[in-house]
Write a protein that holds these residues in place. Structure first.
Motif, PDB file in Angstrom:
ATOM      1  N   ARG A 111      19.833   3.112  23.693  1.00 19.53           N
ATOM      2  CA  ARG A 111      20.455   1.787  23.600  1.00 19.53           C
ATOM      3  C   ARG A 111      21.863   1.879  23.029  1.00 19.53           C
ATOM      4  NH1 ARG A 111      15.376   0.467  21.523  1.00 19.53           N
ATOM      5  NH2 ARG A 111      16.229   0.259  19.410  1.00 19.53           N
ATOM      6  N   ALA A 112      22.049   2.772  22.050  1.00 23.02           N
ATOM      7  CA  ALA A 112      23.387   2.915  21.462  1.00 23.02           C
ATOM      8  C   ALA A 112      24.372   3.498  22.462  1.00 23.02           C
ATOM      9  CB  ALA A 112      23.312   3.799  20.220  1.00 23.02           C
TER      10      ALA A 112
ATOM     11  N   HIS B 215      25.236   0.711  24.883  1.00 20.85           N
ATOM     12  CA  HIS B 215      26.030  -0.349  24.246  1.00 20.85           C
ATOM     13  C   HIS B 215      26.757   0.257  23.052  1.00 20.85           C
ATOM     14  CE1 HIS B 215      23.752  -3.191  26.697  1.00 20.85           C
ATOM     15  NE2 HIS B 215      22.644  -2.597  26.277  1.00 20.85           N
TER      16      HIS B 215
ATOM     17  N   ALA C 254      29.174  -0.567  21.329  1.00 23.67           N
ATOM     18  CA  ALA C 254      29.572  -1.470  20.243  1.00 23.67           C
ATOM     19  C   ALA C 254      28.484  -1.600  19.189  1.00 23.67           C
ATOM     20  CB  ALA C 254      29.922  -2.847  20.818  1.00 23.67           C
ATOM     21  N   GLN C 255      27.234  -1.343  19.560  1.00 24.15           N
ATOM     22  CA  GLN C 255      26.132  -1.441  18.611  1.00 24.15           C
ATOM     23  C   GLN C 255      25.889  -0.133  17.857  1.00 24.15           C
ATOM     24  OE1 GLN C 255      22.633  -2.830  20.629  1.00 24.15           O
ATOM     25  NE2 GLN C 255      23.676  -4.576  21.592  1.00 24.15           N
ATOM     26  N   PHE C 256      26.615   0.912  18.200  1.00 21.34           N
ATOM     27  CA  PHE C 256      26.378   2.208  17.564  1.00 21.34           C
ATOM     28  C   PHE C 256      26.805   2.154  16.104  1.00 21.34           C
ATOM     29  CE2 PHE C 256      27.136   6.606  16.458  1.00 21.34           C
ATOM     30  CZ  PHE C 256      26.075   7.260  17.085  1.00 21.34           C
ATOM     31  N   PRO C 257      25.940   2.529  15.156  1.00 18.34           N
ATOM     32  CA  PRO C 257      26.280   2.455  13.724  1.00 18.34           C
ATOM     33  C   PRO C 257      27.142   3.646  13.304  1.00 18.34           C
ATOM     34  CG  PRO C 257      24.041   3.241  13.984  1.00 18.34           C
ATOM     35  CD  PRO C 257      24.541   2.947  15.370  1.00 18.34           C
TER      36      PRO C 257
ATOM     37  N   ASP D 281      17.154 -10.339  13.414  1.00 18.38           N
ATOM     38  CA  ASP D 281      17.325  -9.704  14.725  1.00 18.38           C
ATOM     39  C   ASP D 281      18.142  -8.408  14.626  1.00 18.38           C
ATOM     40  OD1 ASP D 281      16.773  -9.494  17.408  1.00 18.38           O
ATOM     41  OD2 ASP D 281      18.569 -10.577  18.032  1.00 18.38           O
ATOM     42  N   ILE D 282      17.943  -7.672  13.538  1.00 18.26           N
ATOM     43  CA  ILE D 282      18.555  -6.354  13.369  1.00 18.26           C
ATOM     44  C   ILE D 282      17.458  -5.307  13.571  1.00 18.26           C
ATOM     45  CG2 ILE D 282      19.757  -4.798  11.794  1.00 18.26           C
ATOM     46  CD1 ILE D 282      20.891  -7.239  10.387  1.00 18.26           C
ATOM     47  N   ASP D 283      17.653  -4.410  14.500  1.00 15.15           N
ATOM     48  CA  ASP D 283      16.657  -3.390  14.809  1.00 15.15           C
ATOM     49  C   ASP D 283      16.669  -2.321  13.715  1.00 15.15           C
ATOM     50  OD1 ASP D 283      14.863  -1.668  15.892  1.00 15.15           O
ATOM     51  OD2 ASP D 283      16.060  -1.126  17.645  1.00 15.15           O
TER      52      ASP D 283
ATOM     53  N   MET E  98      17.637   1.157  14.991  1.00 13.45           N
ATOM     54  CA  MET E  98      19.058   1.340  15.260  1.00 13.45           C
ATOM     55  C   MET E  98      19.864   1.429  13.969  1.00 13.45           C
ATOM     56  SD  MET E  98      21.386   1.431  17.779  1.00 13.45           S
ATOM     57  CE  MET E  98      20.756   0.525  19.194  1.00 13.45           C
ATOM     58  N   ALA E  99      19.508   0.608  12.976  1.00 13.34           N
ATOM     59  CA  ALA E  99      20.320   0.535  11.757  1.00 13.34           C
ATOM     60  C   ALA E  99      19.950   1.597  10.736  1.00 13.34           C
ATOM     61  CB  ALA E  99      20.176  -0.856  11.135  1.00 13.34           C
TER      62      ALA E  99
END
Length: 364
Positions: free
Chosen positions: A134-135, A138, A140-143, A239-241, A244-245
């Motif tokens: 997913r990162a 997308h 922009a969502q990559f931490p 709604d923060i995964d 991912m985080a």
């Protein structure tokens, strides 16, 4: 219950020998005979007792439990003895005898628990790969900020301890190799021993063990503390995964930093071995490097570096999974932090054994 009041002048006297004892006077804490005084006694005559406190009652009850018969106890002193006897805790029951069936049940239970742990590891590995996918789709969502932070914590901050341990292991290998090979006049092969052992096995294995105890435990403790404070539930509400985080930057940081740490460990181990070879065998650094370049193939270093990201992946996934399993109490946090370190080290050694068999089969 109050002990019966004795006469002030009633001093304890004890007579008898063999299997009979006769007590008279006041049996209290200020004049207690040794418990060995009743050893071998089958009967204790208490008709002459004039006073009894709880300490004396405990001594009499202990003698009775060891097989002595108490006779002639005055009625006014019996409530004290009965109260103390009732307060003495019963001995724990003997554990039941365990047969073959119980051993098989325990073995089966441990197999189920181990299989469940392996299935959970595969689950979290899939969750990490899904979050990475997913990162990548997308960006922009990559931490990225969290990734840099964990790279600094797991990589740069671990360099001193990794380099120090690897250098000391190189010293130990050089000293032991020189000591053993000197008997055969083959001290020069100490260089081969150091090169193969450090580059192929010891450098990466020690690095992985250090990282498992240092960084893997930190991952479990940090995520587990968030789990205790219900911060992860709050992240899902917003709604923060959490994968991912929390999991993605930590695991990816280990995957990226483990090869670098392994390379530093290899260099430090070779440096320690070279210094010890120079001091113990008189092999100069130039001779050491020449022998190393002539006798040690690059594939040995490649083998060690290939293992590094796999070991980092295992340590990171195990540490994050243990953190996610922490309950609402601190006891589970400590227990799972310790369990994650043990599981990570076991997984690393198991993977290292599998790599050794594989590379032996392909001729590396």
């Amino acid at each position: 219950m109050r002990a019966a009041e004795p006469r002030p002048d009633a001093a304890l006297q004890m007579r008898g020998e063999g299997d009979r004892r006769v007590l008279s006077g006041r049996l209290a804490i200020t004049a207690l005979p040794s418990p060995d005084a009743f050893r071998g006694a089958r009967q204790v005559d208490l008709s002459g007792l004039t006073g009894l406190d709880t300490a004396g009652a405990w001594l009499l009850d202990d003698a009775r439990r060891n097989g002595a018969e108490l006779v002639g106890l005055p009625a006014g002193l019996r409530p004290v003895l009965d109260a103390v006897a009732a307060a003495v805790p019963a001995p724990p029951p003997a554990p039941p005898r365990r047969g073959l069936r119980d051993l098989v049940k325990d073995l089966g239970r441990k197999v189920v628990v181990s299989a469940s742990g392996a299935a959970g590891l595969v689950e979290y590995l899939g969750r990490f790969l899904a979050a990475l996918g997913r990162a990548l789709r997308h960006p922009a969502q990559f931490p990225f900020t969290a990734l840099v932070h964990h790279c600094q914590q797991a990589g740069l901050a671990a360099v001193p301890i990794v380099a120090t341990i690897s250098a000391l292991i190189g010293v130990v290998l050089a000293y032991q190799g020189a000591f053993q090979l000197r008997a055969f006049g083959a001290e020069i092969f100490t260089v081969d021993l150091i090169g193969i052992a450090v580059l192929r096995e010891m450098g990466i294995l020690l690095t992985a063990i250090v990282v498992a105890g240092r960084t893997g435990a930190a991952f479990t403790a940090a995520i587990g503390a968030m789990q205790m404070r219900e911060e992860i539930d709050a992240m899902r509400t917003l709604d923060i995964d959490p994968d991912m985080a929390l999991m993605l930057p930590r695991v990816l940081a280990l995957v990226l930093m483990m090869p670098i740490l392994a390379l530093i460990a290899d260099l430090a181990g070779l440096l320690g071995g070279a210094v010890m070879s120079w001091g113990a065998l008189g092999i100069s650094p130039a001779m050491f490097m020449a022998r190393l370049g002539d006798r040690i193939a690059v594939t040995h270093a490649v083998v060690g570096l290939i293992k590094a990201p796999i070991f980092g992946l295992l340590i990171g996934v195990i540490g994050c999974r243990a953190g996610m399993q922490v309950g609402g109490d601190t006891e589970s946090l400590g227990r799972l932090t310790s369990a994650s370190v043990v599981a990570a080290i076991f997984a690393v050694i198991l993977a290292d054994a599998a790599f050794s068999i594989f590379f032996a089969q392909v001729g590396w």
